[in-house]
Design an enzyme around this catalytic site. Structure first.
Site, short mmCIF file in Angstrom:
data_model
loop_
_atom_site.label_atom_id
_atom_site.label_comp_id
_atom_site.label_asym_id
_atom_site.label_seq_id
_atom_site.Cartn_x
_atom_site.Cartn_y
_atom_site.Cartn_z
N GLU A 144 0.89 -1.16 0.00
CA GLU A 144 0.00 0.00 0.00
C GLU A 144 0.93 1.21 0.00
OE1 GLU A 144 -1.37 2.79 0.30
OE2 GLU A 144 -2.97 2.79 1.78
N GLU A 153 4.33 8.56 -4.05
CA GLU A 153 5.13 8.11 -2.90
C GLU A 153 6.23 7.14 -3.31
OE1 GLU A 153 2.61 6.64 0.18
OE2 GLU A 153 1.72 8.59 0.61
#
Length: 627
Positions: A144, A153
């Site tokens: 995740e 990210e």
């Protein structure tokens, strides 16, 4: 151990040295994180659990041991799901040490220490082999690593490295696939967050127009995404020019590349207009068949808008085209999605990029400096004609304008009191009878119940059957640090709430006078006149240009009969969450008023305050003290 930290005071403009705990940065990171929001995201959690169960079953059906690599494990939730689903062993990677330490404790408390190994490293530092962190490659990859933009990210480099070094070829992956979607729109409101419009002034000589500089008009803008709660933008604020277009997909079960690439989709505009903005979101499919799907789509593109999951850790993206372009209904165009290893951006082409050698994959870069100096709400504020008209109205009655209370260093509403300090510093240069505008300011507050935002501060306790109280305690300890208990700036137009009290003026600041040598103090109570759960006090500033003309950075009009609030869309308001934050499942009732003590300290420019949720003004303190 204590350390000295340098801080630029946003209110006074001075540089200060403060004594902080050596772990101050860690605690602030935890307190401001989205961990609680993710744990409250039931849709995300259930879909991951279903996908993990299916992946473990597929591996077991092949007669293999299920070895899981969980990158970015956080609390260890997904690893615990995997073991519960039958995985033989999990390697849970977490680079943030305080989080890794918490994961070890959570895993132990839930009884999985014999099957889950938490590794406190970045995944690109993990080694495989007899002397490595993992004895062999994993055959199930669980991650995740996603943000609102999906790849912001560092998901692509992490997947690329994992497939090369940490997992077997053709491994199972949860999620299995991600798809990014886009929709081209025309929107004066959203375009006003990116470009300056001509300013129209009514003067004694007739209408005058101030035209933005050519360099600013031609600038492609900032390359960063604008992430917002798109569901709070009214459909009346934009015109749809295209269908929802699937721009590109990423298969996480195979080798992933972080190299720059572009993907084009041909479409015919649904109507004629000016192409300005690309709205974008994504979904992830947890299984190869695409039956288990989690989406961040806004309500008009959602398959079941009545059952949408609210979340703040994943929102939706707004991208601005380098320049607005006219489009004609039915005349085919190509929308091009470009990306590198961390960012996505869009362009509009008349032909497919494969046939157009002039398509560049370089990210757009601001060359006018304005997009580097101002954020998107500031552009919108300058383009607000009503706000401009109020200034013009006030200017028609004065002979001198000293300045506007806006500063790029301001995070909280009262940080713009820097205006007062500057006004004081130049006082000796002002002639007799000089008029200061704004003449004054005031600090206001209201007690609210949030529809959804409470989730980012509410303890989770139990998540899909796993005990995560350790995470709740960790966040609570972090919030006990002074800096982490400061007000949080939030653009409340994106976060619906109801007012439970009437707005109250707390403090007044007279800019016609110098900054006083002594503190300004106020104390009182706010009666809760509507039933509800008191989640927070919201504070904002109002600037009084003249006695008759006021600009609010918070509430723009009285609340409706149900308490619904209309907030200034160009400004962030200060939110003080009461502790504990009440879950909406909790019974109604409880405190009937909020007591407060507020103090402005001229020497430091700080505003300290103490809130008291109580049945009477003398009840025990339930709130927080902040600076």
């Amino acid at each position: 151990m204590k350390i000295f930290c340098s801080r630029a005071n946003p209110t006074t403009g001075s540089v200060e040295w403060l004594e902080e705990d050596e772990h101050y940065d860690y605690h602030q990171e935890i307190a401001r994180s989205s961990y609680a929001d993710m744990l409250h995201d039931k849709d995300r959690n259930i879909k991951y659990y279903q996908g993990i169960r299916a992946a473990v079953s597929r591996v077991k059906d092949r007669g293999q041991k299920a070895l899981v690599l969980d990158i970015g494990t956080g609390t260890g939730l997904l690893s615990m799901m995997a073991v519960t689903a039958g995985a033989d062993f999990c390697y849970a990677i977490e680079v943030f040490k305080p989080m890794a330490d918490a994961a070890v404790k959570i895993v132990e408390k839930n009884g999985f220490s014999d099957k889950i190994l938490v590794i406190n490293k970045h995944s690109t530092e993990v080694t495989v082999g007899p002397e490595g962190d993992m004895p062999c490659r994993a055959n199930i990859l669980v991650t995740e690593l996603f943000d609102t933009e999906l790849i912001g990210e560092g998901a692509l480099p992490s997947y690329e490295h994992a497939h090369r070094h940490l997992v077997e070829e053709n491994c199972e992956a949860v999620p299995h696939r991600a798809t990014i979607y886009a929709q081209l729109v025309e929107s004066r409101r959203m375009w006003s967050w990116n470009k300056l419009f001509p300013i129209h002034l009514q003067t004694s000589l007739g209408e005058q127009v101030i035209v933005p500089p050519v360099d600013l008009e031609n600038c492609p803008g900032a390359p960063s995404v604008c992430d917002i709660q798109l569901n709070q933008v009214s459909p009346a604020d934009f015109t749809v020019l295209s269908d929802v277009l699937p721009m590109f997909s990423i298969d996480f079960s195979k080798q992933v590349s972080s190299s720059a690439a572009c993907h084009s989709r041909q479409f015919e505009p649904l109507t004629s207009g000016r192409a300005q903005v690309v709205l974008s979101w994504w979904d992830i499919e947890m299984d190869p068949e695409g039956k288990i799907r989690c989406t961040t789509a806004p309500f008009w593109a959602h398959s079941d808008p009545e059952e949408m999951q609210w979340r703040d850790h994943w929102m939706q993206c707004v991208y601005f085209l380098p320049q607005e372009e006219p489009v004609v209904q039915g005349s085919a165009l190509c929308l091009v999605a470009h990306h590198d290893d961390y960012c996505v951006w869009y362009s509009l082409q008349r032909t497919s990029p494969e046939k157009n050698e002039r398509v560049h994959q370089m990210r757009p870069v601001c060359d006018c400096q304005a997009h580097l100096l101002w954020n998107r709400p500031r552009f919108g504020e300058i383009n607000d004609q009503d706000r401009t008209d109020r200034y013009i109205q006030a200017l028609s009655t004065v002979s001198l304008l000293l300045g506007e209370p806006f500063f790029t260093t301001s995070l909280l509403p009262w940080h713009s009191l820097y205006f007062w300090y500057v006004r004081t510093a130049v006082d000796q240069h002002l002639g007799p009878g000089a008029v200061v505008m704004p003449q004054a300011a005031s600090l206001h507050a209201v007690v609210v119940e949030f529809r959804d935002l409470w989730r980012i501060r509410s303890p989770c306790g139990d998540c899909e059957g796993f005990d995560v109280h350790i995470m709740d305690d960790m966040i609570k300890r972090a919030l006990d640090f002074r800096e982490s208990r400061e007000a949080e700036p939030h653009p409340l137009w994106e976060y619906p709430c109801r007012s439970l009290s009437e707005p109250r003026q707390i403090l007044a600041f007279d800019f016609r006078q110098l900054v006083p040598p002594r503190p300004l103090c106020a104390e009182g109570t706010m009666e809760l006149r509507r039933p509800g759960r008191s989640h927070a006090a919201v504070l904002w500033m109002e600037y009084h240009l003249t006695p008759e003309c006021t600009l609010s950075t918070g509430l723009l009009e009285p609340a409706d009969p149900e308490g619904g609030c209309c907030w200034n869309p160009h400004c962030k308001q200060a939110v003080y969450f009461f502790s504990p934050v009440l879950d909406p499942r909790a019974p109604l009732g409880g405190p009937q008023m909020v007591s407060y003590v507020v103090e402005f300290h001229p020497g430091t420019g700080d505003i300290t305050m103490e809130f008291r949720l109580a049945d009477t003004p003398d009840s025990p303190l339930l709130g927080n003290k902040v600076a």
